[in-house]
Design a protein around this motif. Structure first.
Motif, PDB file in Angstrom:
ATOM      1  N   GLY A   1      58.339  22.152  84.581  1.00 42.32           N
ATOM      2  CA  GLY A   1      57.352  23.177  84.264  1.00 42.32           C
ATOM      3  C   GLY A   1      56.726  23.690  85.537  1.00 42.32           C
ATOM      4  N   GLY A   2      55.817  24.659  85.399  1.00 42.75           N
ATOM      5  CA  GLY A   2      55.230  25.223  86.606  1.00 42.75           C
ATOM      6  C   GLY A   2      53.809  25.713  86.456  1.00 42.75           C
ATOM      7  N   ASP A   3      53.229  25.620  85.251  1.00 44.27           N
ATOM      8  CA  ASP A   3      51.907  26.171  84.986  1.00 44.27           C
ATOM      9  C   ASP A   3      50.802  25.291  85.564  1.00 44.27           C
ATOM     10  OD1 ASP A   3      49.507  27.144  83.698  1.00 44.27           O
ATOM     11  OD2 ASP A   3      50.828  28.175  82.285  1.00 44.27           O
ATOM     12  N   GLU A   4      49.797  25.912  86.148  1.00 42.67           N
ATOM     13  CA  GLU A   4      48.670  25.168  86.704  1.00 42.67           C
ATOM     14  C   GLU A   4      47.922  24.385  85.636  1.00 42.67           C
ATOM     15  OE1 GLU A   4      44.573  25.973  89.314  1.00 42.67           O
ATOM     16  OE2 GLU A   4      46.129  27.532  89.172  1.00 42.67           O
ATOM     17  N   ASP A   5      47.966  24.860  84.395  1.00 40.37           N
ATOM     18  CA  ASP A   5      47.280  24.165  83.306  1.00 40.37           C
ATOM     19  C   ASP A   5      47.852  22.776  83.051  1.00 40.37           C
ATOM     20  OD1 ASP A   5      45.636  26.326  82.977  1.00 40.37           O
ATOM     21  OD2 ASP A   5      46.719  27.163  81.263  1.00 40.37           O
TER      22      ASP A   5
ATOM     23  N   ARG B   1      57.562  31.439  94.908  1.00 44.09           N
ATOM     24  CA  ARG B   1      57.484  30.209  94.130  1.00 44.09           C
ATOM     25  C   ARG B   1      57.293  30.538  92.655  1.00 44.09           C
ATOM     26  NH1 ARG B   1      53.378  26.249  97.566  1.00 44.09           N
ATOM     27  NH2 ARG B   1      54.922  25.421  99.029  1.00 44.09           N
ATOM     28  N   ASN B   2      57.740  29.648  91.796  1.00 44.12           N
ATOM     29  CA  ASN B   2      57.482  29.816  90.365  1.00 44.12           C
ATOM     30  C   ASN B   2      56.743  28.605  89.782  1.00 44.12           C
ATOM     31  OD1 ASN B   2      59.504  27.855  90.146  1.00 44.12           O
ATOM     32  ND2 ASN B   2      61.112  29.364  89.707  1.00 44.12           N
ATOM     33  N   GLN B   3      56.108  27.819  90.666  1.00 47.11           N
ATOM     34  CA  GLN B   3      55.287  26.689  90.250  1.00 47.11           C
ATOM     35  C   GLN B   3      53.961  26.746  90.985  1.00 47.11           C
ATOM     36  OE1 GLN B   3      58.416  23.740  91.226  1.00 47.11           O
ATOM     37  NE2 GLN B   3      58.075  22.904  89.175  1.00 47.11           N
ATOM     38  N   ALA B   4      52.872  26.448  90.272  1.00 45.81           N
ATOM     39  CA  ALA B   4      51.533  26.541  90.855  1.00 45.81           C
ATOM     40  C   ALA B   4      51.323  25.472  91.924  1.00 45.81           C
ATOM     41  CB  ALA B   4      50.490  26.390  89.749  1.00 45.81           C
TER      42      ALA B   4
END
Length: 297
Positions: free
Chosen positions: A150-154, A180-183
């Motif tokens: 995954g990559g979401d900051e949440d 980049r595609n990850q936070a």
């Protein structure tokens, strides 16, 4: 005074004995890992990497083949650990499975968890599901390692929750054509990072051209597909020799990603029928392949 010291010494000895027993039990407990896949991130990042678009309608993703490849890669990374299962998180309107999501849910060792999909086709509630599962599994010592795709900051809070109970969280990502595609906050929190490149995803993502696939032959019976699997296994064994079985058999019932993909492509050619999205036929194919190999061991 001497009696008090003797009693204290006895309590310390008893405590040390209990600690030694606990450590012995922990040493005997096998490590366990699980794979957590944010399907929204997977489709968007893999689609852009392979097909140049994040629009799910523009490409097909062989979820079954990709899940097998992820399981195979995890087996290599966590060599002394067993797989608990793969958790597949996706969005759906009113949390009702689509046909594609249902086919994923039917796969062995896979648990599909659905959040909502809003009017703009955005996932809602997926991050909280990932956090809930990660935290619960870590708290109950059901896993020692978590591979998170995954990559979401949440997802930072999910990582922190699992780590708080002693689990190690390993972030898996997908190569980005640019940037980049990850936070970054997510990258900072995890215990390790790993990125899968274009070559890894190419076999499982294909851009749609024209009309959807229309089979030119009737749907084969499971037994026919199983027989084709056995035929391919015989050819595989003749080409590589019996000594190659030693590398393959420990992974049963899973096949290495490259072997599984070759099996699928050859079987589709022999059957003149696409097995993409046909979970029951894919299982029958692998069953036939394994059955022949195991009779030769």
């Amino acid at each position: 005074m001497n009696d008090d010291l003797a009693a204290l010494s006895a309590r310390i000895d008893r405590t040390n004995e209990l600690l030694q027993r606990m450590l012995a039990e922990v040493a005997k407990t096998p490590s366990t890992h699980a794979i957590f896949v944010d399907a929204g991130y997977l489709y968007a990042a893999a689609g852009r990497l392979v097909s140049g678009t994040e629009d799910r309608r523009a490409f097909d993703l062989d979820a079954e083949g990709l899940i097998e490849a992820l399981i195979d890669r995890a087996r290599t990374i966590f060599a002394d650990s067993r797989l608990l299962r793969v958790y597949w998180y996706d969005g759906a309107r009113r949390r009702i499975h689509t046909a594609e999501q249902q086919s994923v849910a039917e796969l062995p060792d896979v648990k599909v968890r659905l959040g909502n999909l809003n009017a703009n086709n955005q996932q809602k509630g997926v991050d909280s599901l990932i956090r809930s599962d990660l935290e619960s599994l870590a708290r109950h010592r059901a896993i020692s390692d978590a591979a998170l795709l995954g990559g979401d900051e949440d997802l930072v809070s999910a990582v922190e929750a699992a780590q708080g109970y002693g689990a190690r969280v390993h972030l898996w990502g997908i190569e980005a054509p640019e940037g980049r595609n990850q936070a970054e906050p997510l990258l900072w929190e995890v215990d390790s990072q790993r990125t899968f490149d274009l070559d890894f995803f190419k076999p499982y993502v294909s851009r749609r051209t024209g009309l959807a696939y229309e089979p030119t032959a009737p749907r084969p019976a499971r037994e026919d597909v199983r027989f084709v699997g056995a035929q391919i296994a015989a050819k595989w064994l003749a080409a590589r020799g019996r000594e190659s079985l030693g590398d393959l058999l420990p992974g049963h019932p899973y096949l290495p990603g490259s072997v599984d993909q070759d099996l699928l492509v050859e079987a589709e050619g022999m059957l003149q029928y696409s097995l993409r999205g046909q979970a029951d036929l894919r299982r029958a194919l692998r069953d036939g392949f394994w059955e022949h190999l195991r009779t030769q061991y």
